[in-house]
Design an enzyme around this catalytic site. Structure first.
Site, PDB file in Angstrom:
ATOM      1  N   TYR A  57       0.859  -1.184   0.000  1.00 28.96           N
ATOM      2  CA  TYR A  57       0.000   0.000   0.000  1.00 28.96           C
ATOM      3  C   TYR A  57       0.890   1.227   0.000  1.00 28.96           C
ATOM      4  O   TYR A  57       1.850   1.311   0.767  1.00 28.96           O
ATOM      5  CB  TYR A  57      -0.898  -0.003   1.239  1.00 28.96           C
ATOM      6  CG  TYR A  57      -1.781   1.224   1.381  1.00 28.96           C
ATOM      7  CD1 TYR A  57      -2.801   1.490   0.466  1.00 28.96           C
ATOM      8  CD2 TYR A  57      -1.596   2.111   2.432  1.00 28.96           C
ATOM      9  CE1 TYR A  57      -3.617   2.613   0.606  1.00 28.96           C
ATOM     10  CE2 TYR A  57      -2.415   3.233   2.581  1.00 28.96           C
ATOM     11  CZ  TYR A  57      -3.412   3.479   1.660  1.00 28.96           C
ATOM     12  OH  TYR A  57      -4.212   4.584   1.809  1.00 28.96           O
TER      13      TYR A  57
ATOM     14  N   ASP B 264       9.128   2.571  -0.233  1.00 24.48           N
ATOM     15  CA  ASP B 264       8.104   3.210   0.585  1.00 24.48           C
ATOM     16  C   ASP B 264       8.324   2.750   2.024  1.00 24.48           C
ATOM     17  O   ASP B 264       7.982   1.626   2.392  1.00 24.48           O
ATOM     18  CB  ASP B 264       6.709   2.829   0.092  1.00 24.48           C
ATOM     19  CG  ASP B 264       5.612   3.512   0.916  1.00 24.48           C
ATOM     20  OD1 ASP B 264       5.931   4.067   1.996  1.00 24.48           O
ATOM     21  OD2 ASP B 264       4.448   3.478   0.481  1.00 24.48           O
TER      22      ASP B 264
ATOM     23  N   LYS C  63       4.470   8.423   9.139  1.00 23.37           N
ATOM     24  CA  LYS C  63       4.212   7.795  10.437  1.00 23.37           C
ATOM     25  C   LYS C  63       5.204   8.203  11.532  1.00 23.37           C
ATOM     26  O   LYS C  63       5.035   9.269  12.112  1.00 23.37           O
ATOM     27  CB  LYS C  63       4.068   6.286  10.257  1.00 23.37           C
ATOM     28  CG  LYS C  63       2.844   5.999   9.365  1.00 23.37           C
ATOM     29  CD  LYS C  63       2.393   4.569   9.252  1.00 23.37           C
ATOM     30  CE  LYS C  63       1.052   4.508   8.526  1.00 23.37           C
ATOM     31  NZ  LYS C  63       1.036   3.770   7.292  1.00 23.37           N
TER      32      LYS C  63
HETATM   33  C1  LIG Z   1       0.376   4.356   5.967  1.00 23.98           C
HETATM   34  C2  LIG Z   1       1.104   4.143   4.695  1.00 23.98           C
HETATM   35  C3  LIG Z   1       0.981   5.031   3.616  1.00 23.98           C
HETATM   36  C4  LIG Z   1      -0.016   6.162   3.613  1.00 23.98           C
HETATM   37  O1  LIG Z   1       0.256   7.087   4.599  1.00 23.98           O
HETATM   38  P1  LIG Z   1      -0.934   8.082   5.076  1.00 23.98           P
HETATM   39  O2  LIG Z   1      -0.244   8.998   6.022  1.00 23.98           O
HETATM   40  O3  LIG Z   1      -1.966   7.191   5.693  1.00 23.98           O
HETATM   41  O4  LIG Z   1      -1.439   8.759   3.864  1.00 23.98           O
HETATM   42  C5  LIG Z   1       1.782   4.840   2.524  1.00 23.98           C
HETATM   43  N1  LIG Z   1       2.645   3.820   2.453  1.00 23.98           N
HETATM   44  C6  LIG Z   1       2.783   2.930   3.464  1.00 23.98           C
HETATM   45  C7  LIG Z   1       3.779   1.850   3.345  1.00 23.98           C
HETATM   46  C8  LIG Z   1       2.001   3.052   4.599  1.00 23.98           C
HETATM   47  O5  LIG Z   1       2.115   2.141   5.569  1.00 23.98           O
END
Ligand SMILES: *Cc1c(COP(=O)(O)O)cnc(C)c1O
Length: 432
Positions: free
Chosen positions: A146, A241, A269
């Protein structure tokens, strides 16, 4: 459990009248597991309390950011001080430089960084930058990874490698995902074929090198290495990511764990410590393609917000202290080892893995390697485990395809309580 008199139920009904599904992010709605979402009133250390005043040991940690636990005194103090100085200026601040310097010092693959407000925004911007810098259109992503909800990334695999993906959300025109190739995670043959077929058109390959959005699944060292090699060979950018794994699996992210240097890194995060803050960065030559220096446009009213950067900086200061990840990793391993052993004692098929303060477990004999295998989990059994834990005051992610998080505030007693609760439920699961 949730009767009409339950304050959580009352709040949920009120919320549903004014907010779609009663929540501002879908997984909070308990749709996968059923039941009434808990409305949180306050949190402290490894715990939060719901509207009924019930305490839970928190293993979601706001889905990753709360690595120090809730209300860490140094972070609270930094935020309180920042708030008195103003919420937002729309002009640059020294604190943005400090946070940028702190991030770069810990992530050697990055020479420059741009701060934004959410992981979605960071991943979307990294993608645009990769396309702008290479002058190419095609992107590779993996099923189960994601990267936020940008249009081009809400896509599932098409019917073959020669074809591109299909949107996974209404409102995303097929044209928008027609340059996105979706491959199976850890599938080397598919990876090789994709580059053989599309190599000269590939702008970037984006990956969660330790995936936390299909529960917890590691890229094999060989797979990660081939991603790096093929990108280099074909002039594509490798984008890690690390919104979830950055400063979570270790001080240098998944790239530190795997020993691989990506071209671009996406963070979020933990770097906000619970405030809306995210970032993307990489080599100077690529980052200088961004506006105002270069032709790739990107902007944000609240980017580098002074309160959020204060929170992030204070958090990074704590996690960079010697021994932080050793003890966090030990505590997390105590949890997964304990769960594994009580599952074995009760005769329940179970596997688990962890890195730093991130973990995953599966109601299956061995660790899955890709999304399709994760999704073979027996939903009904997972839901019994989830609700059993919830009733016993343990809050894990309300969906089987999410990773879990341990914070530095979790004590041995919290871990023991969790394992004891799990044992009771495993016993019930084993009896059918
Ligand atoms: C949480 C997450 C996102 C999206 O981040 P948001 O702050 O919720 O938009 C993107 N990539 C990864 C790997 C994530 O865990």
């Amino acid at each position: 459990m949730s009767s009409a008199a339950d304050p959580n139920q009352i709040l949920f009904e009120r919320a549903c009248a004014v907010i779609p599904g009663g929540v501002n992010s879908p997984v909070r709605a308990f749709k996968a597991v059923g039941g009434t979402p808990r409305f949180i009133q306050r949190a402290n250390g490894p715990y939060f309390w719901d509207a009924a005043g019930r305490r839970y040991i928190d293993y979601i940690g706001s889905w990753g950011p709360m690595i120090l636990g809730h209300g860490h005194p140094a972070v609270v103090e930094a935020v309180q001080r920042a708030v008195t100085e103003g919420f937002s200026y729309g002009a640059p601040t020294e604190r943005e430089i400090e946070l940028a310097e702190a991030i770069l010092a810990l992530m050697p693959s990055m020479e420059m960084v741009r701060l934004v407000s959410s992981g979605t925004e960071a991943a979307m911007s990294a993608l645009r930058l990769a396309r702008g810098a290479t002058g190419r259109k095609t992107i590779i992503k993996f099923e189960g990874c994601y990267h936020g909800h940008a249009d081009a990334l809400l896509v599932k695999a098409g019917s073959g490698l020669a074809t591109f993906g299909n949107p996974t959300s209404a409102g995303v025109p097929p044209e928008v995902v027609q340059h996105t190739l979706v491959l199976e995670y850890n599938n080397l043959a598919e990876l090789e074929q994709a580059f053989a077929l599309h190599g000269p058109d590939i702008a970037c390959l984006m990956i969660e090198a330790i995936a936390g959005n299909m529960n917890f699944v590691r890229a094999t060292p060989e797979f990660a290495r081939r991603c790096r090699e093929l990108c280099t060979q074909h002039g594509a950018l490798l984008v890690f990511d690390e919104v979830m794994t950055g400063f979570r699996v270790g001080l240098h992210g998944a790239q530190g764990v795997l020993g691989i240097k990506p071209d671009l890194t996406v963070l979020g995060k933990v770097i906000g410590g619970g405030m809306p803050l995210a970032a993307f960065g990489g080599p100077r030559a690529i980052m200088e393609q961004l506006a105002p220096l270069g032709p790739v446009y990107q902007a944000g009213t609240l980017s580098g917000n002074p309160v959020a950067t204060a929170c992030g900086l204070a958090t990074l200061k704590e996690i960079a202290k010697p021994g932080f990840y050793e003890s966090l990793g030990t505590r997390t391993r105590q949890l997964v080892d304990g769960l594994r052993s009580v599952a074995a004692a009760e005769g329940v098929p179970f596997s688990a893995d962890s890195e730093g303060g991130m973990f995953g477990f599966f109601l299956m004999e061995s660790l899955p390697q890709n999304y399709a295998t994760v999704m073979t989990t027996d939903n009904a059994r997972f839901n019994r485990l989830f609700h059993g834990l919830l009733e016993r005051g343990v809050y894990i992610a309300p969906a089987l395809y999410e990773a879990g998080f341990v914070s530095a505030a979790h004590g041995e007693q919290d871990i023991d309580e969790t394992i004891a609760a799990a044992r009771e439920i495993f016993g019930a699961l084993a009896r059918g």
